[in-house]
Design an enzyme around this catalytic site. Structure first.
Site, PDB file in Angstrom:
ATOM      1  N   ASP A  29       0.040  12.416   4.430  1.00  0.00           N
ATOM      2  CA  ASP A  29       1.303  12.564   5.157  1.00  0.00           C
ATOM      3  C   ASP A  29       1.349  11.648   6.383  1.00  0.00           C
ATOM      4  OD1 ASP A  29       3.807  13.549   5.654  1.00  0.00           O
ATOM      5  OD2 ASP A  29       3.130  15.433   6.530  1.00  0.00           O
ATOM      6  N   ASN A  77       9.733  15.816  -3.887  1.00  0.00           N
ATOM      7  CA  ASN A  77      10.033  14.501  -3.300  1.00  0.00           C
ATOM      8  C   ASN A  77      11.229  13.800  -3.950  1.00  0.00           C
ATOM      9  OD1 ASN A  77       6.560  13.654  -2.533  1.00  0.00           O
ATOM     10  ND2 ASN A  77       8.126  14.546  -1.219  1.00  0.00           N
TER      11      ASN A  77
HETATM   12  C1  FPP Z   1       4.209  11.570   2.871  1.00  0.00           C
HETATM   13  O1  FPP Z   1       4.585  10.875   4.043  1.00  0.00           O
HETATM   14  C2  FPP Z   1       3.929  10.617   1.841  1.00  0.00           C
HETATM   15  C3  FPP Z   1       4.538  10.575   0.614  1.00  0.00           C
HETATM   16  C4  FPP Z   1       5.560  11.532   0.187  1.00  0.00           C
HETATM   17  C5  FPP Z   1       4.214   9.518  -0.344  1.00  0.00           C
HETATM   18  C6  FPP Z   1       2.778   9.132  -0.376  1.00  0.00           C
HETATM   19  C7  FPP Z   1       2.676   7.965  -1.251  1.00  0.00           C
HETATM   20  C8  FPP Z   1       1.840   6.945  -1.068  1.00  0.00           C
HETATM   21  C9  FPP Z   1       0.808   6.882  -0.007  1.00  0.00           C
HETATM   22  C10 FPP Z   1       1.861   5.809  -2.029  1.00  0.00           C
HETATM   23  C11 FPP Z   1       1.414   6.289  -3.371  1.00  0.00           C
HETATM   24  C12 FPP Z   1       0.906   5.220  -4.145  1.00  0.00           C
HETATM   25  C13 FPP Z   1      -0.179   5.276  -4.903  1.00  0.00           C
HETATM   26  C14 FPP Z   1      -0.658   4.014  -5.418  1.00  0.00           C
HETATM   27  C15 FPP Z   1      -0.914   6.513  -5.241  1.00  0.00           C
HETATM   28  P1  FPP Z   1       6.044  11.081   4.620  1.00  0.00           P
HETATM   29  O2  FPP Z   1       6.944  10.096   4.005  1.00  0.00           O
HETATM   30  O3  FPP Z   1       6.489  12.496   4.419  1.00  0.00           O
HETATM   31  O4  FPP Z   1       5.795  10.761   6.126  1.00  0.00           O
HETATM   32  P2  FPP Z   1       6.544  11.422   7.369  1.00  0.00           P
HETATM   33  O5  FPP Z   1       6.167  12.879   7.389  1.00  0.00           O
HETATM   34  O6  FPP Z   1       5.979  10.676   8.539  1.00  0.00           O
HETATM   35  O7  FPP Z   1       8.005  11.208   7.182  1.00  0.00           O
END
Ligand code: FPP
Length: 242
Positions: A29, A77
């Site tokens: 996250d 998501n």
């Molecule tokens: C949460 O951060 C992250 C996600 C929902 C996506 C995670 C995906 C990746 C790291 C890339 C995946 C790729 C591979 C190759 C496995 P957020 O967007 O909720 O962050 P925030 O809380 O700061 O808004």
């Protein structure tokens, strides 16, 4: 051979020298906030998160952690703006292409957790092909995409019903989850300051240790892994006993 000794030295010098941490899971996250701090779009943060994912997987393997699970995309998501969903799925397909090329040299067995039915058939087939091709390899990498812990339990129960079961045991459910080939997670790490589980590994986490850190996922480096492994070794695990 040199590589083997190099790795052996790393494991011996690491906080996981006793090998007690067999399975670590990450809720990656904080990508969006990491990008915002830099005045960049959220997709920039996800790209940084995806490259960090590669680095952390490699490091976990090098310190003798046999199984790593990452939460890349949840069943919830899909509610995010189309543009962001597409950006995350693009990073995922880029990784798939890279894995198709490089996995024959790596000792990694990959499993995708979650229903693949939502993905277009060609992508689904590539995911299944990678799973088949990597079967039997030593390090386990579980990538949760279109994954939800509740959805997994429902999926397991439905599979059992279709096998004709009318009552089920804990073992039945465990063996029908997407994670059935991995040991239960010893440690679940969530980066990005939130202290919740967000529908991740609900069944499997029964006796997992939980670790929350404010560090945003793209900044979560090898030193951070060492800190959480060290913290894990300081915990007394009783599994309900004394
Ligand atoms: C949460 O951060 C992250 C996600 C929902 C996506 C995670 C995906 C990746 C790291 C890339 C995946 C790729 C591979 C190759 C496995 P957020 O967007 O909720 O962050 P925030 O809380 O700061 O808004």
């Amino acid at each position: 051979m040199r590589r083997f000794f190099h790795l052996k030295r790393r494991v011996e010098a690491s906080p996981n020298a006793e090998g007690r941490l067999k399975h670590i899971a990450f809720i990656m996250d904080g990508n969006g906030r990491w990008a915002k701090k830099r005045g960049m779009p959220r997709s920039y943060g996800h790209a940084a998160g995806a490259s960090n994912f590669r680095k952390i997987i490699e490091y976990c393997g090098s310190i003798g952690i046999g199984a790593v699970t990452v939460y890349a995309f949840s069943t919830e998501n899909w509610k995010r703006p189309r543009e962001e969903v597409d950006a995350i799925l693009k990073l995922f397909t880029d990784y798939l292409s890279e894995a198709e090329k490089s996995f024959s040299e790596k000792d990694i067995c990959v499993r995708f957790l979650g229903s693949k039915a939502v993905f277009p058939a060609p992508l689904r087939e590539r995911m299944e092909a990678l799973e088949r091709a990597s079967t039997g390899k030593r390090q386990r990498l579980n990538i949760a995409v279109n994954y939800g812990g509740r959805d997994d339990i429902v999926h397991a129960v439905n599979a059992l019903i279709s096998e004709g079961k009318t009552t089920v045991t804990e073992e039945d459910i465990t063996s029908h989850l997407y994670t059935s080939e991995s040991p239960p997670p010893d440690l679940i790490v969530r980066t990005g300051a939130e202290r919740r589980i967000s529908n991740f590994l609900l069944w499997e986490m029964a006796y997992a240790e939980l670790y929350f850190t404010e560090v945003l996922w793209p900044d979560f480096d090898e030193r951070q892994v060492d800190l959480c492994v060290k913290d894990f070794y300081e915990r007394k695990r009783r599994f309900g006993g004394l």
